[in-house]
Design an enzyme around this catalytic site. Structure first.
Site, mmCIF file in Angstrom:
data_model
loop_
_atom_site.group_PDB
_atom_site.id
_atom_site.type_symbol
_atom_site.label_atom_id
_atom_site.label_comp_id
_atom_site.label_asym_id
_atom_site.label_seq_id
_atom_site.Cartn_x
_atom_site.Cartn_y
_atom_site.Cartn_z
ATOM 1 N N GLN A 49 0.857 -1.191 0.047
ATOM 2 C CA GLN A 49 -0.136 -0.104 -0.185
ATOM 3 C C GLN A 49 0.969 1.158 -0.012
ATOM 4 O O GLN A 49 1.911 1.090 0.550
ATOM 5 C CB GLN A 49 -0.969 -0.025 1.284
ATOM 6 C CG GLN A 49 -1.991 -0.846 1.323
ATOM 7 C CD GLN A 49 -1.879 -2.156 1.566
ATOM 8 O OE1 GLN A 49 -0.938 -2.494 2.580
ATOM 9 N NE2 GLN A 49 -2.823 -3.178 1.291
ATOM 10 N N ASN A 69 -4.277 1.015 -2.327
ATOM 11 C CA ASN A 69 -3.745 -0.511 -2.493
ATOM 12 C C ASN A 69 -2.868 -0.387 -3.674
ATOM 13 O O ASN A 69 -2.630 0.490 -4.496
ATOM 14 C CB ASN A 69 -4.730 -1.299 -2.776
ATOM 15 C CG ASN A 69 -5.377 -2.059 -1.661
ATOM 16 O OD1 ASN A 69 -5.022 -1.847 -0.216
ATOM 17 N ND2 ASN A 69 -6.769 -2.520 -1.668
ATOM 18 N N ASN A 173 -13.150 -1.624 6.770
ATOM 19 C CA ASN A 173 -13.160 -2.212 5.308
ATOM 20 C C ASN A 173 -13.675 -3.854 5.397
ATOM 21 O O ASN A 173 -13.660 -4.287 6.688
ATOM 22 C CB ASN A 173 -11.603 -2.379 4.814
ATOM 23 C CG ASN A 173 -10.746 -2.862 5.769
ATOM 24 O OD1 ASN A 173 -10.936 -3.370 6.770
ATOM 25 N ND2 ASN A 173 -9.405 -2.980 5.315
ATOM 26 N N HIS A 175 -14.168 -7.677 5.399
ATOM 27 C CA HIS A 175 -13.287 -9.039 5.621
ATOM 28 C C HIS A 175 -14.302 -10.242 5.602
ATOM 29 O O HIS A 175 -15.524 -10.226 6.016
ATOM 30 C CB HIS A 175 -12.762 -9.033 6.826
ATOM 31 C CG HIS A 175 -11.656 -8.013 6.975
ATOM 32 N ND1 HIS A 175 -10.261 -8.350 6.501
ATOM 33 C CD2 HIS A 175 -11.477 -6.693 7.176
ATOM 34 C CE1 HIS A 175 -9.488 -7.090 6.799
ATOM 35 N NE2 HIS A 175 -10.402 -6.351 7.204
ATOM 36 N N GLU A 225 -5.293 -10.076 0.362
ATOM 37 C CA GLU A 225 -5.851 -8.489 0.328
ATOM 38 C C GLU A 225 -6.539 -8.225 -0.742
ATOM 39 O O GLU A 225 -5.884 -8.312 -2.084
ATOM 40 C CB GLU A 225 -4.888 -7.482 1.010
ATOM 41 C CG GLU A 225 -4.458 -7.662 2.338
ATOM 42 C CD GLU A 225 -3.722 -6.545 2.906
ATOM 43 O OE1 GLU A 225 -4.444 -5.444 2.894
ATOM 44 O OE2 GLU A 225 -3.000 -6.650 3.377
ATOM 45 N N ARG A 226 -7.716 -7.359 -1.006
ATOM 46 C CA ARG A 226 -8.054 -7.133 -2.007
ATOM 47 C C ARG A 226 -7.320 -5.890 -2.750
ATOM 48 O O ARG A 226 -6.812 -5.111 -2.191
ATOM 49 C CB ARG A 226 -9.517 -6.497 -2.127
ATOM 50 C CG ARG A 226 -9.634 -5.429 -1.064
ATOM 51 C CD ARG A 226 -11.048 -4.625 -0.883
ATOM 52 N NE ARG A 226 -10.838 -3.543 0.176
ATOM 53 C CZ ARG A 226 -11.999 -2.851 0.293
ATOM 54 N NH1 ARG A 226 -13.107 -2.810 -0.321
ATOM 55 N NH2 ARG A 226 -11.704 -1.892 1.082
ATOM 56 N N CYS A 234 -1.688 -8.398 7.655
ATOM 57 C CA CYS A 234 -2.963 -7.616 7.501
ATOM 58 C C CYS A 234 -3.430 -7.205 8.917
ATOM 59 O O CYS A 234 -3.880 -8.065 9.675
ATOM 60 C CB CYS A 234 -4.057 -8.196 6.600
ATOM 61 S SG CYS A 234 -5.305 -7.043 6.209
ATOM 62 N N GLY A 237 -7.267 -7.635 8.912
ATOM 63 C CA GLY A 237 -7.349 -8.658 8.987
ATOM 64 C C GLY A 237 -7.317 -9.534 10.118
ATOM 65 O O GLY A 237 -8.185 -10.423 10.662
#
Length: 292
Positions: A49, A69, A173, A175, A225-226, A234, A237
């Site tokens: 990122q 990202n 975000n 998950h 990760e997207r 993460c 995450g």
């Protein structure tokens, strides 16, 4: 006009790596194309990122924190990045506060510098309501497990389509978390991560967590990760997986999360209104300049 040379700092939080830019003066025009160039691991600095330090919109806060990202998409939140953000602004003497209030697209977070290269962050509350993740749960089989639900989702696992029980959560975000009985292969993470990241039931795409609980105080976790693929760590995450495990009654309120790049500590008291706390490393790797 964006300067032809952009100073940057390369940092990592448990192996999740970042390019950090100081844009308090607004001189850098942060575009998707610029982010992709800087994040490229062959032609740029290389990063999961790119993090941007900007002035706050509300004077009661210290900074605004923007996250992109590697694919150039701006996203709402990044936990490992939040720790690096706090370490960065202190190292650069942009603040004298050990605890700061930082605006993100997901709301205000509160990182606190504990000691050199170690930061604790109030990540705010976790959200399990599928509509707010967002996740379309319509028509799926559901089971309540403790304080949160799981949903049976048909997933292409590589060899066949399998109905997997998944948990969903938002830490600002989205998950999805799979609680697996044993560690998983690289091929499984890559295939299932790619499949779920863009699954039509997740309208904003999703970060995919592969959780293996060792005991009530410790778990292994891999995250796809997207927009970045599998990363070494993460932060959001880890928060999402740990809180799902706590809500399901499978984990204690303080959990050590072992990632491929290092270890994080997640703490949550199980109350839906209480914040999730994350502790972990935030390390500067080097300083550089990016030539446009």
């Amino acid at each position: 006009m964006t300067p032809s040379r952009i100073p940057f700092t390369k940092m990592h939080g448990a192996g999740n790596d970042f390019v950090v830019l100081n844009n308090l003066d607004g001189r850098i025009d942060v575009t998707s194309e610029l982010v992709k160039k800087m994040a490229d691991r062959h032609f740029g600095a290389g990063a999961d990122q790119v993090l941007i330090v900007e002035p706050p919109e509300n004077a009661s806060n210290h900074f605004k924190y923007r996250i992109f990202n590697a694919d150039g998409q701006e996203v709402q939140q990044c936990g490992n990045g939040a720790r690096c953000f706090a370490q960065f602004v202190l190292e650069k003497k942009l603040t004298s506060h050990r605890a700061i209030r930082v605006e993100t697209l997901a709301g205000v977070i509160e990182p606190e510098w504990i000691e050199q290269n170690w930061v604790r962050v109030n990540m705010g509350p976790v959200v399990f309501d599928p509509a707010r993740v967002p996740f379309n749960a319509e028509g799926l089989q559901k089971r309540d497990l403790g304080k949160a639900a799981q949903y049976q989702l048909p997933v292409d696992t590589g060899n066949h389509t399998e109905n997997l029980w998944v948990s969903v959560a938002s830490m600002g975000n989205p998950h999805v978390v799979l609680n697996l009985s044993s560690p998983v292969s690289d091929a499984f993470v890559q295939h299932v991560g790619t499949t779920l990241e863009s699954h039509p039931r997740f309208p904003e795409r999703v970060n995919v967590g592969f959780m293996h609980i060792i005991d009530r105080n410790r778990m292994n976790l891999r995250v796809f990760e997207r927009g970045a693929g599998e990363t070494l760590a993460c932060g959001t995450g880890a928060c999402a997986a740990a809180t799902c495990g706590i809500a399901h009654g499978l984990l204690s309120n303080r959990v050590t999360v072992v990632k491929r790049g290092g270890t994080l500590t997640i703490e949550w008291d199980g109350d839906s209104n209480s914040p999730v706390w994350m502790e972990g490393p935030a390390v500067t790797v080097y300083e550089g300049e990016f030539y446009l």
